[in-house]
Design a protein around this motif. Structure first.
Motif, PDB file in Angstrom:
ATOM      1  N   THR A 157      -7.843  11.782   3.926  1.00  0.00           N
ATOM      2  CA  THR A 157      -9.017  11.723   3.065  1.00  0.00           C
ATOM      3  C   THR A 157     -10.260  12.060   3.877  1.00  0.00           C
ATOM      4  O   THR A 157     -10.403  11.648   5.027  1.00  0.00           O
ATOM      5  CB  THR A 157      -9.164  10.319   2.441  1.00  0.00           C
ATOM      6  N   ALA A 161      -1.773   5.004   3.836  1.00  0.00           N
ATOM      7  CA  ALA A 161      -3.091   4.553   3.386  1.00  0.00           C
ATOM      8  C   ALA A 161      -3.697   3.631   4.438  1.00  0.00           C
ATOM      9  O   ALA A 161      -2.993   2.920   5.136  1.00  0.00           O
ATOM     10  CB  ALA A 161      -3.001   3.830   2.053  1.00  0.00           C
ATOM     11  N   ALA A 188      -5.970   7.314   1.285  1.00  0.00           N
ATOM     12  CA  ALA A 188      -4.778   7.930   1.868  1.00  0.00           C
ATOM     13  C   ALA A 188      -5.141   8.653   3.160  1.00  0.00           C
ATOM     14  O   ALA A 188      -6.278   9.063   3.369  1.00  0.00           O
ATOM     15  CB  ALA A 188      -4.163   8.901   0.875  1.00  0.00           C
ATOM     16  N   SER A 189      -4.160   8.825   4.008  1.00  0.00           N
ATOM     17  CA  SER A 189      -4.352   9.573   5.233  1.00  0.00           C
ATOM     18  C   SER A 189      -4.764  10.999   4.887  1.00  0.00           C
ATOM     19  O   SER A 189      -4.253  11.596   3.951  1.00  0.00           O
ATOM     20  CB  SER A 189      -3.047   9.571   6.036  1.00  0.00           C
ATOM     21  N   ARG A 234       0.839  -1.195   0.000  1.00  0.00           N
ATOM     22  CA  ARG A 234       0.000   0.000   0.000  1.00  0.00           C
ATOM     23  C   ARG A 234       0.874   1.245   0.000  1.00  0.00           C
ATOM     24  O   ARG A 234       1.989   1.227   0.514  1.00  0.00           O
ATOM     25  CB  ARG A 234      -0.873   0.037   1.244  1.00  0.00           C
ATOM     26  N   PRO A 235       0.336   2.348  -0.507  1.00  0.00           N
ATOM     27  CA  PRO A 235       1.068   3.601  -0.397  1.00  0.00           C
ATOM     28  C   PRO A 235       1.225   3.995   1.071  1.00  0.00           C
ATOM     29  O   PRO A 235       0.399   3.623   1.912  1.00  0.00           O
ATOM     30  CB  PRO A 235       0.182   4.613  -1.136  1.00  0.00           C
ATOM     31  N   ASP A 236       2.250   4.742   1.379  1.00  0.00           N
ATOM     32  CA  ASP A 236       2.465   5.179   2.760  1.00  0.00           C
ATOM     33  C   ASP A 236       1.279   5.994   3.241  1.00  0.00           C
ATOM     34  O   ASP A 236       0.775   6.867   2.543  1.00  0.00           O
ATOM     35  CB  ASP A 236       3.737   6.029   2.865  1.00  0.00           C
TER      36      ASP A 236
END
Length: 161
Positions: free
Chosen positions: A144, A79, A141-142, A75-77
């Protein structure tokens, strides 16, 4: 009397007319001499089985790759997956989503009858979450924005007519 070979339709001489060695020309398919050996028009079995093996290997690799998509390392950092908060109180849902790094916004349910029908599955208590946008299971993502649709305290009066 010698019989001459009929000329080909193209203006260039054939390889045999030039005196090129038949073995070399035959190996590149340039000889007009009859072919010796294999005369099949389909590919050999080894090529077919190799192609089948390659396709199967690619399908297995695709299945392995998709099975490991949900691992945290892929996952993207920052997320996170939006959890299911339907039926929880607005305060508890806000606290849970904020802890995951989401920005939470509360709104009344768009249609009170839909909110009541949807919330009956979870008890239908006023002040609880009827739905969320994005829905549970969505990876975001963080930071959101997550909108919580809250069951209203009282249903609007029915129109009489």
């Amino acid at each position: 009397m010698t019989t001459q070979r009929p000329r080909t339709a193209h203006p260039f001489p054939s390889m045999n007319d030039l005196g090129v060695e038949a073995g070399w020309a035959r190996s590149f398919g340039l000889s007009e001499a009859p072919r010796e050996g294999r005369t099949q028009s389909r590919p050999p079995a080894v090529m077919i089985w190799t192609a089948v093996f390659v396709v199967i290997a690619m399908l297995v690799a695709l299945l392995v790759w998709t099975a490991h998509l949900e691992e945290p390392g892929l996952r993207p950092d920052g997320a996170a997956t939006v959890p299911s908060v339907v039926g929880k109180t607005a305060a508890d849902a806000t606290k849970e989503l904020s802890a995951l790094g989401f920005q939470v916004e509360q709104q009344p349910a768009p249609n009170p009858s839909d909110a009541a029908a949807g919330s009956q599955k979870t008890g239908g208590e006023p002040g609880t979450v009827a739905s969320s946008e994005p829905a549970a299971g969505f990876v975001a993502a963080s930071g959101t924005r997550v909108v919580l649709h809250i069951v209203p305290d009282a249903a609007p009066p029915a129109a009489t007519g």
